[in-house]
Design a protein around this motif. Structure first.
Motif, PDB file in Angstrom:
ATOM      1  N   ASN A  31     -12.959 -22.797 -10.470  1.00 56.07           N
ATOM      2  CA  ASN A  31     -14.287 -22.951 -11.037  1.00 56.07           C
ATOM      3  C   ASN A  31     -14.368 -22.581 -12.508  1.00 56.07           C
ATOM      4  O   ASN A  31     -13.771 -21.615 -12.958  1.00 56.07           O
ATOM      5  CB  ASN A  31     -15.255 -22.064 -10.242  1.00 56.07           C
ATOM      6  N   ASN A  32     -15.140 -23.373 -13.216  1.00 58.60           N
ATOM      7  CA  ASN A  32     -15.570 -23.074 -14.577  1.00 58.60           C
ATOM      8  C   ASN A  32     -17.092 -22.895 -14.520  1.00 58.60           C
ATOM      9  O   ASN A  32     -17.782 -23.816 -14.083  1.00 58.60           O
ATOM     10  CB  ASN A  32     -15.217 -24.240 -15.505  1.00 58.60           C
ATOM     11  N   PRO A  33     -17.621 -21.710 -14.845  1.00 51.54           N
ATOM     12  CA  PRO A  33     -17.026 -20.659 -15.667  1.00 51.54           C
ATOM     13  C   PRO A  33     -16.457 -19.459 -14.917  1.00 51.54           C
ATOM     14  O   PRO A  33     -15.808 -18.613 -15.533  1.00 51.54           O
ATOM     15  CB  PRO A  33     -18.222 -20.195 -16.487  1.00 51.54           C
ATOM     16  N   VAL A  34     -16.705 -19.327 -13.596  1.00 53.66           N
ATOM     17  CA  VAL A  34     -16.432 -18.033 -12.946  1.00 53.66           C
ATOM     18  C   VAL A  34     -14.973 -17.833 -12.566  1.00 53.66           C
ATOM     19  O   VAL A  34     -14.591 -16.755 -12.110  1.00 53.66           O
ATOM     20  CB  VAL A  34     -17.341 -17.827 -11.717  1.00 53.66           C
ATOM     21  N   ALA A  35     -14.129 -18.863 -12.730  1.00 54.36           N
ATOM     22  CA  ALA A  35     -12.684 -18.769 -12.485  1.00 54.36           C
ATOM     23  C   ALA A  35     -12.353 -18.423 -11.044  1.00 54.36           C
ATOM     24  O   ALA A  35     -11.285 -17.882 -10.762  1.00 54.36           O
ATOM     25  CB  ALA A  35     -12.041 -17.756 -13.451  1.00 54.36           C
ATOM     26  N   ALA A  36     -13.262 -18.735 -10.102  1.00 51.58           N
ATOM     27  CA  ALA A  36     -13.017 -18.485  -8.679  1.00 51.58           C
ATOM     28  C   ALA A  36     -12.276 -19.662  -8.061  1.00 51.58           C
ATOM     29  O   ALA A  36     -12.258 -20.772  -8.604  1.00 51.58           O
ATOM     30  CB  ALA A  36     -14.340 -18.269  -7.956  1.00 51.58           C
ATOM     31  N   VAL A  37     -11.684 -19.414  -6.900  1.00 47.83           N
ATOM     32  CA  VAL A  37     -11.000 -20.460  -6.148  1.00 47.83           C
ATOM     33  C   VAL A  37     -11.603 -20.540  -4.755  1.00 47.83           C
ATOM     34  O   VAL A  37     -12.262 -19.616  -4.290  1.00 47.83           O
ATOM     35  CB  VAL A  37      -9.476 -20.204  -6.078  1.00 47.83           C
ATOM     36  N   ALA A  38     -11.368 -21.659  -4.089  1.00 47.91           N
ATOM     37  CA  ALA A  38     -11.916 -21.885  -2.747  1.00 47.91           C
ATOM     38  C   ALA A  38     -10.790 -22.199  -1.782  1.00 47.91           C
ATOM     39  O   ALA A  38      -9.915 -23.016  -2.091  1.00 47.91           O
ATOM     40  CB  ALA A  38     -12.923 -23.030  -2.768  1.00 47.91           C
ATOM     41  N   PRO A  39     -10.800 -21.590  -0.597  1.00 49.95           N
ATOM     42  CA  PRO A  39      -9.790 -21.931   0.412  1.00 49.95           C
ATOM     43  C   PRO A  39     -10.121 -23.253   1.083  1.00 49.95           C
ATOM     44  O   PRO A  39     -11.279 -23.708   1.080  1.00 49.95           O
ATOM     45  CB  PRO A  39      -9.901 -20.764   1.409  1.00 49.95           C
ATOM     46  N   LEU A  40      -9.124 -23.850   1.682  1.00 48.32           N
ATOM     47  CA  LEU A  40      -9.326 -25.116   2.383  1.00 48.32           C
ATOM     48  C   LEU A  40     -10.360 -24.960   3.497  1.00 48.32           C
ATOM     49  O   LEU A  40     -11.124 -25.894   3.783  1.00 48.32           O
ATOM     50  CB  LEU A  40      -7.993 -25.626   2.940  1.00 48.32           C
ATOM     51  N   ALA A  41     -10.420 -23.779   4.120  1.00 49.29           N
ATOM     52  CA  ALA A  41     -11.392 -23.542   5.190  1.00 49.29           C
ATOM     53  C   ALA A  41     -12.819 -23.724   4.692  1.00 49.29           C
ATOM     54  O   ALA A  41     -13.687 -24.204   5.431  1.00 49.29           O
ATOM     55  CB  ALA A  41     -11.207 -22.140   5.770  1.00 49.29           C
ATOM     56  N   PHE A  42     -13.085 -23.332   3.436  1.00 49.12           N
ATOM     57  CA  PHE A  42     -14.423 -23.538   2.883  1.00 49.12           C
ATOM     58  C   PHE A  42     -14.719 -25.023   2.741  1.00 49.12           C
ATOM     59  O   PHE A  42     -15.815 -25.481   3.068  1.00 49.12           O
ATOM     60  CB  PHE A  42     -14.549 -22.843   1.525  1.00 49.12           C
ATOM     61  N   PHE A  43     -13.741 -25.788   2.248  1.00 47.76           N
ATOM     62  CA  PHE A  43     -13.947 -27.229   2.117  1.00 47.76           C
ATOM     63  C   PHE A  43     -14.214 -27.871   3.484  1.00 47.76           C
ATOM     64  O   PHE A  43     -15.002 -28.820   3.597  1.00 47.76           O
ATOM     65  CB  PHE A  43     -12.746 -27.887   1.456  1.00 47.76           C
ATOM     66  N   GLU A  44     -13.582 -27.359   4.521  1.00 47.89           N
ATOM     67  CA  GLU A  44     -13.826 -27.891   5.871  1.00 47.89           C
ATOM     68  C   GLU A  44     -15.265 -27.615   6.304  1.00 47.89           C
ATOM     69  O   GLU A  44     -15.903 -28.458   6.946  1.00 47.89           O
ATOM     70  CB  GLU A  44     -12.809 -27.293   6.840  1.00 47.89           C
ATOM     71  N   GLN A  45     -15.789 -26.440   5.932  1.00 49.34           N
ATOM     72  CA  GLN A  45     -17.192 -26.139   6.219  1.00 49.34           C
ATOM     73  C   GLN A  45     -18.108 -27.102   5.453  1.00 49.34           C
ATOM     74  O   GLN A  45     -19.114 -27.573   5.990  1.00 49.34           O
ATOM     75  CB  GLN A  45     -17.510 -24.700   5.810  1.00 49.34           C
ATOM     76  N   VAL A  46     -17.748 -27.378   4.201  1.00 47.60           N
ATOM     77  CA  VAL A  46     -18.551 -28.297   3.383  1.00 47.60           C
ATOM     78  C   VAL A  46     -18.593 -29.686   4.017  1.00 47.60           C
ATOM     79  O   VAL A  46     -19.651 -30.330   4.054  1.00 47.60           O
ATOM     80  CB  VAL A  46     -17.989 -28.369   1.946  1.00 47.60           C
ATOM     81  N   VAL A  47     -17.459 -30.154   4.515  1.00 45.14           N
ATOM     82  CA  VAL A  47     -17.413 -31.472   5.149  1.00 45.14           C
ATOM     83  C   VAL A  47     -18.368 -31.531   6.333  1.00 45.14           C
ATOM     84  O   VAL A  47     -19.144 -32.488   6.481  1.00 45.14           O
ATOM     85  CB  VAL A  47     -15.977 -31.817   5.588  1.00 45.14           C
ATOM     86  N   GLN A  48     -18.335 -30.518   7.184  1.00 47.11           N
ATOM     87  CA  GLN A  48     -19.217 -30.503   8.351  1.00 47.11           C
ATOM     88  C   GLN A  48     -20.684 -30.442   7.935  1.00 47.11           C
ATOM     89  O   GLN A  48     -21.548 -31.104   8.519  1.00 47.11           O
ATOM     90  CB  GLN A  48     -18.854 -29.330   9.259  1.00 47.11           C
ATOM     91  N   PHE A  49     -20.972 -29.640   6.917  1.00 50.06           N
ATOM     92  CA  PHE A  49     -22.328 -29.527   6.392  1.00 50.06           C
ATOM     93  C   PHE A  49     -22.803 -30.874   5.852  1.00 50.06           C
ATOM     94  O   PHE A  49     -23.929 -31.320   6.128  1.00 50.06           O
ATOM     95  CB  PHE A  49     -22.346 -28.462   5.293  1.00 50.06           C
ATOM     96  N   ALA A  50     -21.945 -31.537   5.081  1.00 50.31           N
ATOM     97  CA  ALA A  50     -22.298 -32.818   4.484  1.00 50.31           C
ATOM     98  C   ALA A  50     -22.521 -33.888   5.543  1.00 50.31           C
ATOM     99  O   ALA A  50     -23.452 -34.706   5.444  1.00 50.31           O
ATOM    100  CB  ALA A  50     -21.206 -33.257   3.507  1.00 50.31           C
ATOM    101  N   LYS A  51     -21.691 -33.898   6.575  1.00 52.92           N
ATOM    102  CA  LYS A  51     -21.875 -34.866   7.659  1.00 52.92           C
ATOM    103  C   LYS A  51     -23.188 -34.622   8.397  1.00 52.92           C
ATOM    104  O   LYS A  51     -23.913 -35.563   8.750  1.00 52.92           O
ATOM    105  CB  LYS A  51     -20.702 -34.775   8.637  1.00 52.92           C
ATOM    106  N   ARG A  52     -23.514 -33.345   8.625  1.00 52.35           N
ATOM    107  CA  ARG A  52     -24.708 -32.999   9.385  1.00 52.35           C
ATOM    108  C   ARG A  52     -25.973 -33.467   8.685  1.00 52.35           C
ATOM    109  O   ARG A  52     -26.911 -33.923   9.331  1.00 52.35           O
ATOM    110  CB  ARG A  52     -24.747 -31.482   9.603  1.00 52.35           C
TER     111      ARG A  52
END
Length: 397
Positions: free
Chosen positions: A177-198
């Motif tokens: 991430n810009n600006p906070v320089a954080a990273v996201a695990p694949l598990a978070f992206f999997e949650q995003v996919v389910q959220f987006a589908k719902r």
């Protein structure tokens, strides 16, 4: 007759703080040799073999016609091959890859292609300014997703109000991430996919810092998450990974149906990226895949991160080391606003950083430091910060 005024859609764009910092930098330059750690523009040139590829390509007489807006077949194939090599993600180069004049080009136009006035977009806060600006230019509404330290700077999807979830049409994410320089695990992206589908939400993920990672960490692609291609697209760029910021070349990959409206919009705006620059980008990807050339950006910025944070820690400014990006997201001493601290640092130490509030309300209390100088310059910045005494000063009342 009344004097013409600029479009109202420009009124909420957030360039003011960057313009103000540039003006204050000019004033400080009368007193200091300013060390600019503000804008995240790589200070290194592309690798010699890439410059050689560009030099040879521009001498060909057949490269000066209009290029294809979507990118040459060779470019799109190289991107698809690299995504398989780097992430294990299969892409159809004809339908699921589209060239861009920098990822900001695609991000700036995505909302125009997909949302209308009155529709809602979920935008990270703090976030790279073009995310919010693109929504404002499209005349749509935005809902800020707070990125906070206690959540690892990941948005809390369950905290989004029910009516917002139902209205949202597009969600923009960015990891690393810009600006906070954080990273996201694949598990978070999997949650995003389910959220987006719902909720029927399009996901746009900005992966511009995919190769600028440290300590052996390898950032995942959003498209690696199961079902991601059904709901989303991903932007990536050559600017940071290959020191090609001025070349203005990037791409969007993923869901064909989501890419197509953006492609239509862009076909009415531009004629694509100059052929020799595409050849340069192809050479970058091919060299990376072949193993003949070790991409140095991760090691370079890791060294700079370590030098800067060790120096700041020594003088009493302790900051969590980021795993990726070219930025440090630094909490400031209590009592200061981020603008006050950044302005005072420039005035008394001649060091430019960007107030966290420039990236959204949740950025208050932080400054963003760009690792865009050599190690000796970073150490000089530390020396000046220590000499200024700002870390021990009482904040303005």
């Amino acid at each position: 007759m009344s004097r013409p005024e600029p479009s109202r859609r420009l009124q909420n764009l957030s360039s003011a703080i960057f313009s103000e910092m540039a003006q204050r930098k000019q004033e400080a330059a009368r007193k200091f040799r300013v060390i600019d750690l503000g804008i995240g523009s790589p200070d290194q040139p592309p690798a010699p073999h890439l410059i050689q590829t560009l030099t040879e390509a521009v001498q060909r007489p057949d490269v000066y016609g209009y290029p294809l807006s979507e990118g040459s077949p060779r470019f799109r194939q190289a991107v698809a091959d690299w995504y398989t090599y780097r992430f294990g993600v299969a892409l159809d180069p004809q339908r699921e890859v589209h060239a861009l004049m920098g990822s900001q080009d695609g991000l700036a136009h995505l909302a125009m292609a997909w949302v209308d006035p009155g529709e809602l977009v979920l935008v990270p806060d703090p976030g790279y300014p073009i995310y919010a600006a693109s929504v404002q230019l499209a005349g749509a509404e935005l809902y800020p997703l707070p990125l906070r330290a206690e959540n690892g700077y990941l948005p809390d999807l369950e905290a989004i109000p029910a009516e917002v979830r139902q209205r949202a049409k597009l969600m923009i994410l960015n990891y690393p991430n810009n600006p906070v320089a954080a990273v996201a695990p694949l598990a978070f992206f999997e949650q995003v996919v389910q959220f987006a589908k719902r909720y029927g939400i399009i996901v746009a993920h900005d992966l511009a810092y995919s190769e600028m990672a440290f300590d052996g960490y390898r950032p995942p692609s959003f498209l690696q998450a199961a079902g991601a291609k059904e709901v989303g697209i991903e932007f990536n760029s050559f600017s940071k990974s290959f020191n090609m910021a001025g070349c203005r070349i990037a791409y969007v990959v993923g869901n064909e149906r989501i890419i197509q409206p953006l492609a239509v919009l862009k076909s009415n705006i531009d004629y694509g990226v100059f052929h020799p620059v595409q050849e340069m980008a192809i050479a970058a990807l091919e060299a990376d895949m072949s193993g003949r050339y070790r991409n140095p950006v991760g090691a370079l910025y890791q060294e700079r991160r370590d030098v800067l944070l060790a120096g700041l820690s020594r003088i009493g400014w302790t900051i969590e080391p980021p795993k990726a990006t070219m930025f440090v997201w630094a909490p400031i001493p209590a009592g200061w606003s981020s603008r006050q601290f950044a302005f005072r640092l420039l005035e008394e130490a001649g060091v430019v950083v960007i107030p966290g509030s420039a990236f959204g309300r949740e950025g208050e209390g932080y400054v963003r430091i760009a690792l865009v100088k050599q190690a000796d310059e970073l150490l000089e910045a530390v020396r000046r910060i220590e000499q200024s005494g700002i870390l021990q000063q009482k904040p303005p009342q």
